[in-house]
Design an enzyme around this catalytic site. Structure first.
Site, PDB file in Angstrom:
ATOM      1  N   GLY A 145      33.778  -3.717  43.828  1.00 24.98           N
ATOM      2  CA  GLY A 145      34.591  -4.053  44.986  1.00 24.98           C
ATOM      3  C   GLY A 145      36.063  -3.774  44.768  1.00 24.98           C
ATOM      4  N   CYS A 146      36.906  -4.692  45.231  1.00 25.39           N
ATOM      5  CA  CYS A 146      38.353  -4.481  45.215  1.00 25.39           C
ATOM      6  C   CYS A 146      38.924  -4.298  43.816  1.00 25.39           C
ATOM      7  CB  CYS A 146      39.050  -5.659  45.898  1.00 25.39           C
ATOM      8  SG  CYS A 146      38.689  -5.818  47.663  1.00 25.39           S
ATOM      9  N   VAL A 147      38.265  -4.809  42.807  1.00 24.15           N
ATOM     10  CA  VAL A 147      38.783  -4.716  41.448  1.00 24.15           C
ATOM     11  C   VAL A 147      38.558  -3.344  40.827  1.00 24.15           C
ATOM     12  CG1 VAL A 147      36.765  -5.407  40.072  1.00 24.15           C
ATOM     13  CG2 VAL A 147      39.049  -6.174  39.376  1.00 24.15           C
ATOM     14  N   ALA A 148      37.757  -2.496  41.459  1.00 17.96           N
ATOM     15  CA  ALA A 148      37.292  -1.262  40.814  1.00 17.96           C
ATOM     16  C   ALA A 148      38.393  -0.240  40.584  1.00 17.96           C
ATOM     17  CB  ALA A 148      36.162  -0.637  41.626  1.00 17.96           C
TER      18      ALA A 148
END
Length: 350
Positions: free
Chosen positions: A138-141
């Site tokens: 998700g957003c951390v990728a």
């Protein structure tokens, strides 16, 4: 050390002001006759001015099942991904034949063969290029992807590695779903891509170097953020506790990471932060005691294109490199958070 040779961002082809997207969401996501006051309030409060979408707004109502949605994802991801990688390689002064590793990340669609495989011939990459498709971060990728490129290049110091992120978040908006999570998602998320070209220690490039990285997974937070997979596609899981998790954990994580490298917050001249949304950014600013303008690039990105999931922090990094590069030999911290619940920290030196 690993050096970042180039970052290139790409945006989906259709751009709209926030109020037009709000109207589309009201038509396609709310039941007939539903009160839209909450939707309007959430969209006004998102601090997003414009967003890009993979499809024209009048085509979203025709996406009736997961198959149609995912077909639209693949069709949109390929040209956008090719644009991002091609632009990054051109900026880095490298050719597709120079690429030894291609990592692809997305959390808004699936494909087998994966999107990276489908791009090899289109981009002119070598047939022996190593590929690593990643789903679920998700957003951390965006931050985690740079960290994993760094891990790879430490062992392959002569190689060139590329991270590609493509996120078509608008395709995940759920019709007939008035849950707060879905309405918040429709207020924040946009469509875009980004690519990072990184070079191993023996192929030093002109950009900042990766000094260190750290991953942190928080226990018992699996239901904080993610997807429920349904017949209509990806239904967002987004708990209101995310800003509180940031306040509880981020300062100690950042301070511990910096201390392990002989640094403090005062040594950081650039804060490259994922634009998770107003409440998350306010929590980051508060708990880290940041100066008033420290996250300007992040707030500007949120207003201009919304939250692009894993691509967003890479857009902020690109903007930082182009518009506000720190002084030479100073440090920056790239950070993002995502499903798990987790955080990823990347220490950079210019």
């Amino acid at each position: 050390m690993t050096s970042i040779a180039a970052v290139h961002g790409a945006l989906a082809p259709h751009r709209y002001p926030q109020h037009e997207i709000t109207d589309m969401v009201a038509r396609t996501c709310l039941p007939a006759g539903a009160d839209r006051k909450v939707l309007d309030r959430l969209h006004r409060g998102a601090r997003v001015d414009t967003r890009h979408t993979a499809l024209p707004l009048d085509r979203y109502d025709a996406l009736r099942d997961f198959g149609a949605v995912n077909d639209a994802f693949i069709a949109g991801a390929l040209p956008l991904g090719a644009e991002a990688v091609g632009g990054a390689l051109e900026t880095a002064g490298l050719s597709p034949r120079d690429v030894d590793l291609l990592m692809f990340t997305s959390v808004t669609g699936i494909a087998a063969p994966s999107v990276d495989a489908r791009l090899v011939g289109r981009l002119g990459l070598r047939s022996d290029v190593k590929r690593v498709p990643v789903f679920g971060l998700g957003c951390v990728a965006g931050a985690a992807g740079i960290a994993r490129l760094h891990d790879y290049l430490l062992g392959r110091p002569d190689d060139v590695a590329v991270l590609l992120s493509v996120e078509l978040c608008s395709l995940t908006f759920q019709r007939d779903d008035v849950s707060p999570a879905n309405l918040v998602a429709t207020a924040l998320f946009g469509d875009g891509a980004a690519a990072v070209v990184a070079c191993g220690p023996r192929r030093r490039a002109a950009g900042p170097v990766v000094v260190d990285t750290r991953s942190q997974l928080y226990p018992d937070t699996e239901q904080t953020m993610g997807w429920d997979i349904t017949g209509s596609g990806f239904r967002i899981v987004l708990d209101a506790s995310v800003p509180d998790l940031v306040r509880k954990n981020l300062a100690a994580d950042v301070d511990g990471f910096l201390a392990a490298n002989g640094l403090t917050r005062d040594d950081i001249t650039a804060w490259v932060c994922h634009p998770g949304g107003p409440k998350v950014l306010e929590a980051v600013e508060e708990v880290l005691g940041l100066p008033a303008d420290a996250l300007d690039m992040t707030w500007r990105s949120l207003a201009a294109v919304g939250n692009l999931s894993s691509s967003s922090v890479l857009h902020v990094l690109r903007d930082t490199l182009a518009e506000r590069p720190p002084p030479p030999c100073t440090y920056g911290l790239l950070l993002a958070m995502g499903p798990g619940f987790c955080s990823e920290l990347v220490l950079l030196r210019w």
